[in-house]
Write a protein that holds these residues in place. Sequence first.
Motif, PDB file in Angstrom:
ATOM      1  N   LEU A 112      -4.045  -4.651   9.809  1.00 15.56           N
ATOM      2  CA  LEU A 112      -3.499  -4.953  11.050  1.00 15.56           C
ATOM      3  C   LEU A 112      -4.024  -4.030  12.271  1.00 15.56           C
ATOM      4  O   LEU A 112      -3.910  -4.333  13.288  1.00 15.56           O
ATOM      5  CB  LEU A 112      -2.202  -5.285  11.015  1.00 15.56           C
ATOM      6  CG  LEU A 112      -1.872  -6.679  10.529  1.00 15.56           C
ATOM      7  CD1 LEU A 112      -0.338  -6.722  10.085  1.00 15.56           C
ATOM      8  CD2 LEU A 112      -2.138  -7.718  10.962  1.00 15.56           C
ATOM      9  N   ARG A 276       6.593  -9.005   8.603  1.00 12.84           N
ATOM     10  CA  ARG A 276       5.882  -9.950   7.704  1.00 12.84           C
ATOM     11  C   ARG A 276       4.984  -9.008   6.685  1.00 12.84           C
ATOM     12  O   ARG A 276       4.778  -8.775   5.478  1.00 12.84           O
ATOM     13  CB  ARG A 276       5.046 -10.916   8.336  1.00 12.84           C
ATOM     14  CG  ARG A 276       5.564 -11.912   8.814  1.00 12.84           C
ATOM     15  CD  ARG A 276       4.650 -13.017   9.562  1.00 12.84           C
ATOM     16  NE  ARG A 276       4.094 -13.857   8.445  1.00 12.84           N
ATOM     17  CZ  ARG A 276       3.019 -14.396   8.221  1.00 12.84           C
ATOM     18  NH1 ARG A 276       2.265 -14.161   9.252  1.00 12.84           N
ATOM     19  NH2 ARG A 276       2.946 -15.172   7.331  1.00 12.84           N
ATOM     20  N   ARG A 277       4.465  -7.820   7.445  1.00 14.14           N
ATOM     21  CA  ARG A 277       3.645  -6.660   6.971  1.00 14.14           C
ATOM     22  C   ARG A 277       4.602  -5.998   5.939  1.00 14.14           C
ATOM     23  O   ARG A 277       4.026  -5.873   4.654  1.00 14.14           O
ATOM     24  CB  ARG A 277       3.149  -5.883   8.015  1.00 14.14           C
ATOM     25  CG  ARG A 277       2.183  -4.927   7.610  1.00 14.14           C
ATOM     26  CD  ARG A 277       1.595  -4.092   8.508  1.00 14.14           C
ATOM     27  NE  ARG A 277       2.216  -3.628   9.393  1.00 14.14           N
ATOM     28  CZ  ARG A 277       1.744  -2.588  10.303  1.00 14.14           C
ATOM     29  NH1 ARG A 277       0.533  -2.307  10.561  1.00 14.14           N
ATOM     30  NH2 ARG A 277       2.616  -1.720  11.036  1.00 14.14           N
ATOM     31  N   LYS A 280       5.226  -8.272   2.860  1.00 11.41           N
ATOM     32  CA  LYS A 280       3.923  -8.478   1.884  1.00 11.41           C
ATOM     33  C   LYS A 280       3.849  -7.287   1.059  1.00 11.41           C
ATOM     34  O   LYS A 280       3.607  -7.408   0.068  1.00 11.41           O
ATOM     35  CB  LYS A 280       2.962  -8.835   2.893  1.00 11.41           C
ATOM     36  CG  LYS A 280       1.539  -8.989   2.104  1.00 11.41           C
ATOM     37  CD  LYS A 280       0.946 -10.188   2.175  1.00 11.41           C
ATOM     38  CE  LYS A 280      -0.171 -10.819   1.399  1.00 11.41           C
ATOM     39  NZ  LYS A 280      -0.832  -9.790   0.830  1.00 11.41           N
ATOM     40  N   PHE A 281       4.105  -6.040   1.827  1.00 15.51           N
ATOM     41  CA  PHE A 281       3.968  -4.754   0.952  1.00 15.51           C
ATOM     42  C   PHE A 281       5.066  -4.756  -0.092  1.00 15.51           C
ATOM     43  O   PHE A 281       4.589  -4.691  -1.167  1.00 15.51           O
ATOM     44  CB  PHE A 281       4.275  -3.729   1.847  1.00 15.51           C
ATOM     45  CG  PHE A 281       4.032  -2.250   1.348  1.00 15.51           C
ATOM     46  CD1 PHE A 281       5.222  -1.614   0.665  1.00 15.51           C
ATOM     47  CD2 PHE A 281       2.831  -1.695   1.174  1.00 15.51           C
ATOM     48  CE1 PHE A 281       5.245  -0.631   0.151  1.00 15.51           C
ATOM     49  CE2 PHE A 281       2.674  -0.394   0.679  1.00 15.51           C
ATOM     50  CZ  PHE A 281       3.972   0.192   0.176  1.00 15.51           C
ATOM     51  N   ASP A 284       3.992  -7.332  -2.872  1.00 15.57           N
ATOM     52  CA  ASP A 284       2.741  -6.730  -3.501  1.00 15.57           C
ATOM     53  C   ASP A 284       2.789  -5.558  -4.415  1.00 15.57           C
ATOM     54  O   ASP A 284       2.522  -5.529  -5.620  1.00 15.57           O
ATOM     55  CB  ASP A 284       1.569  -6.322  -2.357  1.00 15.57           C
ATOM     56  CG  ASP A 284       0.822  -7.501  -2.037  1.00 15.57           C
ATOM     57  OD1 ASP A 284       0.070  -7.362  -0.839  1.00 15.57           O
ATOM     58  OD2 ASP A 284       0.682  -8.551  -2.789  1.00 15.57           O
ATOM     59  N   THR A 287       4.728  -6.795  -7.503  1.00 16.80           N
ATOM     60  CA  THR A 287       3.828  -7.595  -8.279  1.00 16.80           C
ATOM     61  C   THR A 287       3.083  -6.540  -9.249  1.00 16.80           C
ATOM     62  O   THR A 287       2.825  -6.699 -10.300  1.00 16.80           O
ATOM     63  CB  THR A 287       2.749  -8.401  -7.428  1.00 16.80           C
ATOM     64  OG1 THR A 287       3.420  -9.280  -6.730  1.00 16.80           O
ATOM     65  CG2 THR A 287       1.967  -9.350  -8.457  1.00 16.80           C
ATOM     66  N   LYS A 288       2.321  -5.687  -8.340  1.00 16.88           N
ATOM     67  CA  LYS A 288       1.633  -4.568  -9.009  1.00 16.88           C
ATOM     68  C   LYS A 288       2.324  -3.753 -10.019  1.00 16.88           C
ATOM     69  O   LYS A 288       1.766  -3.305 -11.332  1.00 16.88           O
ATOM     70  CB  LYS A 288       1.150  -3.389  -7.980  1.00 16.88           C
ATOM     71  CG  LYS A 288      -0.224  -2.627  -8.310  1.00 16.88           C
ATOM     72  CD  LYS A 288      -0.299  -1.816  -7.326  1.00 16.88           C
ATOM     73  CE  LYS A 288      -1.212  -2.453  -5.894  1.00 16.88           C
ATOM     74  NZ  LYS A 288      -1.999  -1.441  -5.206  1.00 16.88           N
ATOM     75  N   ILE A 317       7.050 -14.951   3.382  1.00 17.40           N
ATOM     76  CA  ILE A 317       6.060 -14.282   2.417  1.00 17.40           C
ATOM     77  C   ILE A 317       6.784 -14.534   1.112  1.00 17.40           C
ATOM     78  O   ILE A 317       5.686 -14.574   0.110  1.00 17.40           O
ATOM     79  CB  ILE A 317       6.416 -12.670   2.668  1.00 17.40           C
ATOM     80  CG1 ILE A 317       5.634 -12.427   4.228  1.00 17.40           C
ATOM     81  CG2 ILE A 317       5.273 -12.131   1.745  1.00 17.40           C
ATOM     82  CD1 ILE A 317       4.198 -12.757   4.295  1.00 17.40           C
ATOM     83  N   GLU A 319       7.455 -16.948  -0.519  1.00  9.16           N
ATOM     84  CA  GLU A 319       7.046 -18.418  -1.132  1.00  9.16           C
ATOM     85  C   GLU A 319       5.513 -18.170  -1.764  1.00  9.16           C
ATOM     86  O   GLU A 319       5.462 -18.799  -2.495  1.00  9.16           O
ATOM     87  CB  GLU A 319       6.768 -19.258   0.204  1.00  9.16           C
ATOM     88  CG  GLU A 319       8.229 -19.914   0.530  1.00  9.16           C
ATOM     89  CD  GLU A 319       7.911 -20.751   1.894  1.00  9.16           C
ATOM     90  OE1 GLU A 319       6.603 -21.006   2.166  1.00  9.16           O
ATOM     91  OE2 GLU A 319       8.727 -20.735   2.824  1.00  9.16           O
ATOM     92  N   LEU A 320       4.940 -16.930  -1.229  1.00  7.61           N
ATOM     93  CA  LEU A 320       3.770 -16.897  -1.914  1.00  7.61           C
ATOM     94  C   LEU A 320       3.690 -16.229  -3.267  1.00  7.61           C
ATOM     95  O   LEU A 320       2.871 -15.794  -3.882  1.00  7.61           O
ATOM     96  CB  LEU A 320       2.812 -15.803  -0.934  1.00  7.61           C
ATOM     97  CG  LEU A 320       2.212 -16.328   0.188  1.00  7.61           C
ATOM     98  CD1 LEU A 320       1.606 -15.221   1.047  1.00  7.61           C
ATOM     99  CD2 LEU A 320       1.281 -17.278  -0.244  1.00  7.61           C
ATOM    100  N   TYR A 321       4.824 -15.795  -3.533  1.00  5.31           N
ATOM    101  CA  TYR A 321       5.169 -15.043  -4.691  1.00  5.31           C
ATOM    102  C   TYR A 321       6.149 -15.820  -5.640  1.00  5.31           C
ATOM    103  O   TYR A 321       7.226 -15.389  -5.870  1.00  5.31           O
ATOM    104  CB  TYR A 321       5.669 -13.663  -4.567  1.00  5.31           C
ATOM    105  CG  TYR A 321       4.831 -12.804  -3.846  1.00  5.31           C
ATOM    106  CD1 TYR A 321       4.692 -13.004  -2.431  1.00  5.31           C
ATOM    107  CD2 TYR A 321       3.758 -11.809  -4.510  1.00  5.31           C
ATOM    108  CE1 TYR A 321       3.885 -12.087  -1.672  1.00  5.31           C
ATOM    109  CE2 TYR A 321       2.875 -10.894  -3.783  1.00  5.31           C
ATOM    110  CZ  TYR A 321       2.932 -11.475  -2.438  1.00  5.31           C
ATOM    111  OH  TYR A 321       2.092 -10.594  -1.718  1.00  5.31           O
ATOM    112  N   SER A 378      -0.033   3.414   4.918  1.00  8.65           N
ATOM    113  CA  SER A 378      -0.525   2.710   5.945  1.00  8.65           C
ATOM    114  C   SER A 378      -1.564   1.731   5.193  1.00  8.65           C
ATOM    115  O   SER A 378      -1.853   2.069   4.036  1.00  8.65           O
ATOM    116  CB  SER A 378      -1.050   3.231   7.181  1.00  8.65           C
ATOM    117  OG  SER A 378      -2.412   3.582   6.967  1.00  8.65           O
ATOM    118  N   ALA A 379      -2.373   1.005   6.031  1.00 15.39           N
ATOM    119  CA  ALA A 379      -3.368   0.444   5.391  1.00 15.39           C
ATOM    120  C   ALA A 379      -4.524   1.295   5.022  1.00 15.39           C
ATOM    121  O   ALA A 379      -5.285   0.994   4.006  1.00 15.39           O
ATOM    122  CB  ALA A 379      -4.093  -0.578   6.129  1.00 15.39           C
TER     123      ALA A 379
END
Lengths: 466, 357
Positions: A112, A276-277, A280-281, A284, A287-288, A317, A319-321, A378-379
């Motif tokens: 982003l 959102r970022r 999502k982090f 994620d 999940t990881k 977010i 909902e994606l998981y 950060s990214a």
Amino acid sequence: MFCSAVQGEFGRLKRAERFVLRSSALLQTQKARTCLSEVNLSNKIPNVFRSCLLSCFFLCFSPSLLTSYRYVTVVGKHPRYKIAVFLHICGFGDRVSGPPRFQPLGARALSLTAAQSSAEAPPARADSTFKVTMVPGDGVGPELMTAVKEVFKAGDVPVEFEEFHLSEVQNMASEDKLDQVLTSMKGNRVAIKGKIHTPMEYKGELASYEMRLRRKLDLFANVVHVNSLPGYNTRHNNLDLVIIREQTEGEYSSLEHESVKGVIECLKIITREKSRRIAKFAFDYATKKGRKKVTAVHKANIMKLGDGLFLQSCAEIAELYPKIKYENIIIDNCCMQLVQNPYQFDVLVMPNLYGNIIDNLAAGLVGGAGVVPGESYSAEYAVFETGARHPFAQAVGRNIANPTAMLLSAANMLRHLNLEYHSNMVSEAVKKVIKQGKVRTRDLGGYSTTSDFVRAVVANLRYRPV
Amino acid sequence: YPPLTTIPPPAKYGGRHTVTLIPGDGIGPELLTHVRELFRFCCVPVDFEIVSIDSKSTSDDDMNNAITAIRRNGVALKGNIETNHNLPPSHISRNNILRTSLDLYANVIHCQTLPGVRTRHRDVDIIIIRENTEGEYSSLEHENVPGVVECLKIITRKKSLRIAEYAFNAARQNGRRRVTAVHKANIMKLGDGLFLQCCKEVAAGYPEITFDSMIVDNTTMQLVSKPQQFDVMVMPNLYGSVISNVCAGLVGGPGLVPGANYGKDYAVFETATRNTGKSIANKNIANPTATLLASCLMLDHLRLHGYASMIRKAILATVSETRLHTADLGGQGTTSEVVQSVMREIESKGPRTSEQI
């Protein structure tokens, strides 16, 4: 400048209305701050003229605005003037016109913060030395960094440190130093740092060095691993929490002003994009690492719009998981539950200030600030540090600080650099020393010094250089 | 599958990307494990999220899971998922479901003769761009009258324009001179006729690129006699399947050519010919080159060009050595030997981090 002219001319009119223009990006640039947007206009001015004034106002700010595109709100006391003005109506060119004629396919933005993406790193190899930026910071930071360096030397870890002594309170505060640190961090992409202390007094700069470092590198996610140490008993044993905190906005936006004498307004900014970022982090990350539940911590019953937006982004977010359970809890209840029954939590995600509080609270549950490692992502960059950030100035020179947190964080850094073997070696050595219980620093109830502890860790490293 | 209204933020943290990995069936899991090994060895900043799909089960959960995972991460690397012919027609091919729900409309296959691989034709360099979501693969069939089956091939203007636009742009970006549309418009006058017309319309906007068209039967004949005449080819779905397999055979076989599926927001990488390879699964004789090159394409997509070129050079050096050729290239090498050789190449030639200072 323009605003002073306007102020001069219309200031003497009675029942002046105040337009306060705020831009989260404007105020980050030093020069824009100095020509702060406080325009006194009277309600006697016809609407047309007012809108002309406003548009001229935006145009004169255009050079600094073009560099960072954010929303600008115009807030006024009178409901008629509560306008939200968006930059695209001022026609700031190609940044906001439609997508180019051909869009590269599958091309979701990879970050982003595209403006910050530096040149791609040259490929690394498994048997080469890694360069890492080191910023010892204030207080016991330098002692802890010495501990890390000693352990790395003894374990023959292929990491080279590039040190920078940056501090706001000692007489080493300078913009050059900050820039040097930033360039080094951007080049090496991985850093290890201590706490750079933020003085309480307001010396003309609302954002501390740490805050500025975080913003410039866009280190939006702070992850604190709250794991009970085997062998050290606390009131809650076998704890395994992860606390994820949004680190660049929220209450730490460094936007404060005194509109009326004796009345301070402190702005807490919550944006959809950043919420959102971080959501999502968090998902994620869960999940990881195979985590089952993510809990969002908020105070949306009071800050209905602000924390409400945060909650809404998290729910979107989530909902994606489908495999990860999503819950939310209010911050006061959360603090109480943490001290009564912390086992109900798995991964926690929250805005900035709540994160600060919960980090420290959870650190206290497992043994204090000397025990909990943390990192900021950060990214592009990763910065490793302790979980609960305190300079601990009272312990400087007394050799009593607990290096566990910094050593565990250094082990996490090695894992990030793909040096799994060395990472396991360091973390196992530290955990072994704590489990044995013979060498413990003061905060864990023992009498050993920092150097004793480091010596014990070095003795326990399984790797012996030939 | 309900379309996602907004795209989630990208999955890149601390410089590391997260990519969905779908092992698939047959040789897929084995070869993708080699890819993971190689990435660990090269310190590539990519973490794989492995999502397995059980092709034996009839429920849709696995597929939905995989599709959600790709929506989250944006990029995927996959093996081929087997489609059982004996199941009822309502069981649509899983690979197809993936392509249509993510709208991966362009399948790009670059067939190049590799140095060191002896083939009947030399200097073949064709880019095949195949429409990936409609055409004969619409999975719309029915039997109105017993014994009479109608199979619908759908060609739409919108999708044909889209794929033509992609093809011409790719040709322009790669400096190619000629785009050939492959069709059968003499027979399917309206269907392939529409496709051809869309290609012609788009071609008008690219004056520096020559556009011509060729009927698919003539194309296949020309491909096996004089493949050097082709440059970029664009075609609907079924012809794409046939032509891409022919071209892959021209340059050395299914074990050598990688393929990429691009959509507006997602990209999925796999081998070009999408073989499951059940007969050679787990025997250590499969050719890993195609999967490894597909992972290089993925790295290029993630803009990790340094790593991509490093691995690609190593793979090409390995493929030039005849004694390491696997069974499909006429040699006796094993998969693990090839992968080890690639790693050794990288070790000897790759950069050392400290030297970059």
